[in-house]
Scaffold this active site. Sequence first.
Site, PDB file in Angstrom:
ATOM      1  CE  LYS A   1      -4.040  -2.059   0.103  1.00 40.68           C
ATOM      2  NZ  LYS A   1      -3.689  -3.445  -0.281  1.00 40.68           N
TER       3      LYS A   1
HETATM    4  C1  LIG Z   1      -9.633  -2.606  -1.277  1.00 43.40           C
HETATM    5  C2  LIG Z   1      -9.067  -3.348  -0.105  1.00 43.40           C
HETATM    6  N1  LIG Z   1      -9.839  -3.553   0.972  1.00 43.40           N
HETATM    7  C3  LIG Z   1      -9.371  -4.198   2.051  1.00 43.40           C
HETATM    8  C4  LIG Z   1      -8.104  -4.696   2.097  1.00 43.40           C
HETATM    9  C5  LIG Z   1      -7.653  -5.462   3.293  1.00 43.40           C
HETATM   10  O1  LIG Z   1      -6.547  -4.870   3.890  1.00 43.40           O
HETATM   11  P1  LIG Z   1      -5.624  -5.669   4.912  1.00 43.40           P
HETATM   12  O2  LIG Z   1      -4.698  -6.517   4.097  1.00 43.40           O
HETATM   13  O3  LIG Z   1      -4.892  -4.569   5.642  1.00 43.40           O
HETATM   14  O4  LIG Z   1      -6.498  -6.471   5.796  1.00 43.40           O
HETATM   15  C6  LIG Z   1      -7.245  -4.489   1.005  1.00 43.40           C
HETATM   16  C7  LIG Z   1      -5.853  -4.983   1.041  1.00 43.40           C
HETATM   17  O5  LIG Z   1      -5.313  -5.619   0.214  1.00 43.40           O
HETATM   18  C8  LIG Z   1      -7.741  -3.817  -0.136  1.00 43.40           C
HETATM   19  O6  LIG Z   1      -6.988  -3.617  -1.215  1.00 43.40           O
END
Ligand SMILES: Cc1ncc(COP(=O)(O)O)c(C=O)c1O
Length: 380
Positions: A184
């Site tokens: 990210k």
């Molecule tokens: C659009 C979106 N929502 C939610 C997530 C979930 O994030 P995390 O990996 O921090 O749980 C991601 C991560 O890849 C994402 O790209």
Amino acid sequence: MNWRVPLSDLDFDSAEREAALNVIESKWLTMGGVTQKFEAAFAHMVGARHAIAVSNATAGLHLAVRAIGGGPGDEIILPSLTFVATANAVLYQGAQPVFCDIVGERNFSISPPAIEASITPKTKGILVMHYGGYLCDMPSILDIAARHNLAVIEDAAHAPGTSLEGRGAGVWGDIGVFSFFSNKNLAIGEGGMITTRDDDLAEKLRLMRSHGMTSLSWDRHKGHAHSYDVVDLGYNYRIDEIRSAIGLVQLGKLERNNERRRKLTELYRAHLIKLEGISIPYMDHPGVSSAHLFPIILDHSIDRAVFMDSMKASGIQTSIHYPPIHTFTYYLKIFGEIELPNTEEVGRREVTLPLYPTMTEDQLALVVDAVQDSLSKAAI
Ligand SMILES: Cc1ncc(COP(=O)(O)O)c(C=O)c1O
């Protein structure tokens, strides 16, 4: 695989290393003063009254759905063109995800008229996702939410440091959720942040992050509390101090790095717009984007698998954002076939090209050359 140009890369240096080492030397490893500093700095950056750090955005989305009261018998409207975590968070609460189509090939964000058409008496809220760091049409979405008395959650996983009409992602809806996963814009490995302007929601979210406990180990360590009560069913969705420390350093780099991503996006557009066989979404987006992703759409005359294989043979890593959630085996099993024509079209023809702040213009030129070459090889 040793990529000549990877899909994404970290902007880490001695500052992240020192921040992590300082925490280790302090011997206080879990949520404490560094996390509080990270939360305050993040809230300031977003323009939110509250920021609550969590172990990852999936946990944050789960808490968000829970905090708005989403549960069995409730429907939550959301896009299918997103990472599966967005919908899983709804299922964790026993609520029903209602998948809604996107605007189209030039804008992959959830479509406000499609949202309105999906509303039923069971609808509890709208869960939007700011694809690639390009904000959804939040004025229209808030208008719909207000007319139907619905809560709004923003999956802002791609969107730290973005805004529309001067208002940041994460403060349009009732709750915003950011991801700090390794790929990210603000990367710490695993981590997330929830933002809200609402004091009651913030209180609920803080409690549920740590087992519904009224005081934390940190408060007791500081002598602020002797004991605690448990007032709700909560979770262990806490973050640790090492990751908060890295997050603070990354937050300091965010604006510069987002600017660099936007510059690279402009360069990509200037080169790729001339090529036959592709189109580029979000060209006329009105907001300030985090340029988290650089997606392209291949024409019907291009075979995507051949195109991606050819990019790979040139040492360029590509990806797909996203295989639509409603087409996954697990979701098909629960909900059966659903038709979302625009989502399916993008799901079939989208390719994401490399984009990260440390990417050089020479690397970008390599990608552009490989795209040109791969388009000719993949023509049907
Ligand atoms: C659009 C979106 N929502 C939610 C997530 C979930 O994030 P995390 O990996 O921090 O749980 C991601 C991560 O890849 C994402 O790209």
